[in-house]
Each structure stands twice: as C-alpha cells, then as structure tokens.
Design an enzyme around this catalytic site. Structure first.
Site, PDB file in Angstrom:
ATOM      1  N   CYS A  58      -0.441   3.903   2.248  1.00 39.22           N
ATOM      2  CA  CYS A  58      -0.253   3.711   3.700  1.00 39.22           C
ATOM      3  C   CYS A  58       1.268   4.137   4.093  1.00 39.22           C
ATOM      4  O   CYS A  58       1.424   4.865   5.100  1.00 39.22           O
ATOM      5  CB  CYS A  58      -0.677   2.137   4.033  1.00 39.22           C
ATOM      6  N   ASP A  59       2.075   3.637   3.361  1.00 35.91           N
ATOM      7  CA  ASP A  59       3.364   3.529   3.921  1.00 35.91           C
ATOM      8  C   ASP A  59       4.506   4.646   3.025  1.00 35.91           C
ATOM      9  O   ASP A  59       5.869   4.790   3.415  1.00 35.91           O
ATOM     10  CB  ASP A  59       4.141   2.156   3.573  1.00 35.91           C
ATOM     11  N   CYS A  70       1.011  -1.144  -0.013  1.00 33.10           N
ATOM     12  CA  CYS A  70       0.095   0.017   0.031  1.00 33.10           C
ATOM     13  C   CYS A  70       0.951   1.100  -0.239  1.00 33.10           C
ATOM     14  O   CYS A  70       1.492   1.639   0.961  1.00 33.10           O
ATOM     15  CB  CYS A  70      -0.821   0.033   1.153  1.00 33.10           C
TER      16      CYS A  70
END
Length: 301
Positions: A133-134, A130
């Site tokens: 997300c990261d 992701c």
C-alpha cells in the site's frame, strides 16, 4: 428468512459464497470495508495452485467476480453481534438485524501492533503495516522492516525494489519465513539484517526520522536513520463481536467441520484457530463451512 449469512468478504467468505450459491442457499455476504480481504494487499502470490504468479488484487477480483456471477448478494455493514431467537440466528449490524438459519464467520485478522513509543503517533506518517500500500511513498528512501515471518520477508523483498536502503530487524538470529523467501532476501544487496534485535522506539518531528533498536545479545542500543517503519509481527483476529469458544489469542475454535461452540455458527479462514493461514487454507475452510451450513439447513427442513 435467510439460510446463510457470511460475515467477511475475503477468500474464505467468497469461497463459502460460491459454494452456497451452488447449493442454492438463500445467502447474503456482509463485508465491513472492501471485498477481497488481506490478499488484496499482497504484491505477488506465488503459491496459488495452477498459477505461477498473480497479484493479490487480481486474484481477489477473480474471487469476487466468480461469486457475483453465481448471484451472490453482497452487502456492506458492520456486524456488532450474533444472537439466537426461536432456534434461529440473529445477526446484529449497525444498520439493523438479519434473521438466518446459519452463519459463517470469515472475518480474517488485522495486523498486530508492537506497542512501542512513537508507533501510534507516526502511524500514517512513516509507520505502516502494508508495504504494497505505502511502499511507493518511500521510493529512494531508507526504511526499516520489523519481523521475520513470511509476510515480513515478502514485503521486504517488494520494498527493496523501491527504497534506497532497507533494514530487517528480527528478534531471533534466524528467520521463520519459507526457505525460498529467505534465500531471495539474502541475495538482495540493499537489505541489511539486524539479528537478535528489538525495535524499542520510533522518533521524529512531523514524521519518522529514526528508529531505536536494542540488541539482545550485546545489550546495546542503536539509532538507525530511516523515514519509514514497516511492522509485520503477527495478526489479531477480528472476532470481538461473536461469543463463541476461542483460544488465548482470540481465534475461534472449531472442529474439522468448521463448527463453533454454538449451533448453527461456523468459522472459516484466518479468524479460525488453525496451524496455517494461507489463501489455500482459507478457501478450503470456506468450502467446508458452506457444505456444513447446507447440511444444517437441510436438517432443519
């Protein structure tokens, strides 16, 4: 006794919940983790009709707010199976059993793993599924993206705004993503494409330090120094708990009414065998599934 249990809180499940409330069905939506589904992880949504651009998080929040405003009951728990008893469905969860007349399975799918050495070892230590997300963790660093579909290229475009250098490794010599996404990616200076190549190994000590790729045409291996590897090579349906007819990949087979091979059980969204998996198609599936569930309940009397 419930009329309907919806399993999964993504776009398909929430849409089914909205329609179920409008049909005045006694309904509960069960979600294992967070309501909103995979759409929450999308940085920007640009193909939702009527809205030129919106973040995935905001769109999912709107879905949830709409469903709750109609009185949809949302509970959290993991479903382990669906049985039948006296002509009714019994949804088995880690917290107990729920009796219902109908069930809609809208559990979506999860990222597929490549299965290469180092992938699991460095998951959360440089390996991610992701970008949204990261991505901020890799600001100013060099990273590698594996895949050539819509998700891979969307995430690559997003990550390119944060990282120093980004390599896209794709097993073919052309992308599968939408043309508009391809054109956008090709115009970004810090993205370099590695065509006809496979990621074969991820190396490092405490975290990712390099990726080894193999060029299928030349037969040569290449080591690329990166601190992050983002993998987008498809999805695996979350359907292990339900015993219905599925295709070879585990996606649930349905007819155009979203009916599965078991009476009273419907499926909608990314967990279903379908030629296209988008928010728009998931929403359509959810609406049809709720309508057919209402028809089924009406016939039961």
């Amino acid at each position: 006794m419930l009329d309907l249990v919806i399993i999964g809180g993504g776009p398909a499940g929430l849409t089914a919940g909205i329609y179920a409330q409008r049909y005045m069905l006694k309904t509960v939506l069960l979600e294992k983790q967070l309501v909103g589904g995979q759409v929450q992880l999308s940085d920007v949504i640009e193909n939702w009709p009527g809205i030129k651009s919106i973040s995935g998080m905001e769109l999912s929040e709107r879905f949830e707010d709409h469903a709750k405003s109609l009185g949809l009951k949302i509970e959290y728990g993991e479903v382990t199976g669906i049985d039948e008893r006296d002509g009714k469905r019994v949804v088995k969860t880690t917290d107990g059993e729920i009796e219902t007349r109908t069930v809609i399975v809208a559990t979506g799918a999860r990222p597929r793993e490549l299965g290469v050495p180092g992938e699991r070892e460095f998951r959360g230590k440089g390996v991610s599924y992701c970008g949204t997300c990261d991505g901020p963790l890799f600001r100013g660093k060099d990273v590698l993206v594996v895949g050539g579909g819509d998700t891979a290229i969307k995430e690559a475009i997003y990550l390119s705004k944060l990282v120093n250098r980004l390599y896209v490794v794709h097993r073919r010599d052309q992308l599968r993503a939408e043309k508009i996404l391809q054109e956008r990616a090709f115009s970004i200076e810090n993205i370099e494409f590695k065509w006809s190549s496979l990621l074969t190994r991820i190396e490092g000590k405490d975290g990712v330090e390099r990726a080894i790729i193999h060029n299928k045409k030349t037969g040569k291996d290449e080591a690329i120094e990166v601190e992050g590897v983002f993998i987008f090579v498809g999805i695996v349906p979350n359907t292990e708990f339900v015993d219905v007819e599925k295709d070879e990949w585990g996606f649930i087979k349905t007819n155009q009414r979203m009916e599965t091979s078991r009476e009273g059980i419907f499926a909608a969204g990314d967990c279903r065998a379908t030629p296209l998996r988008q928010i728009t198609t998931a929403v359509g599936d959810g609406a049809i599934a709720a309508y057919m569930a209402e028809q089924y309940v009406a016939r039961m009397g």
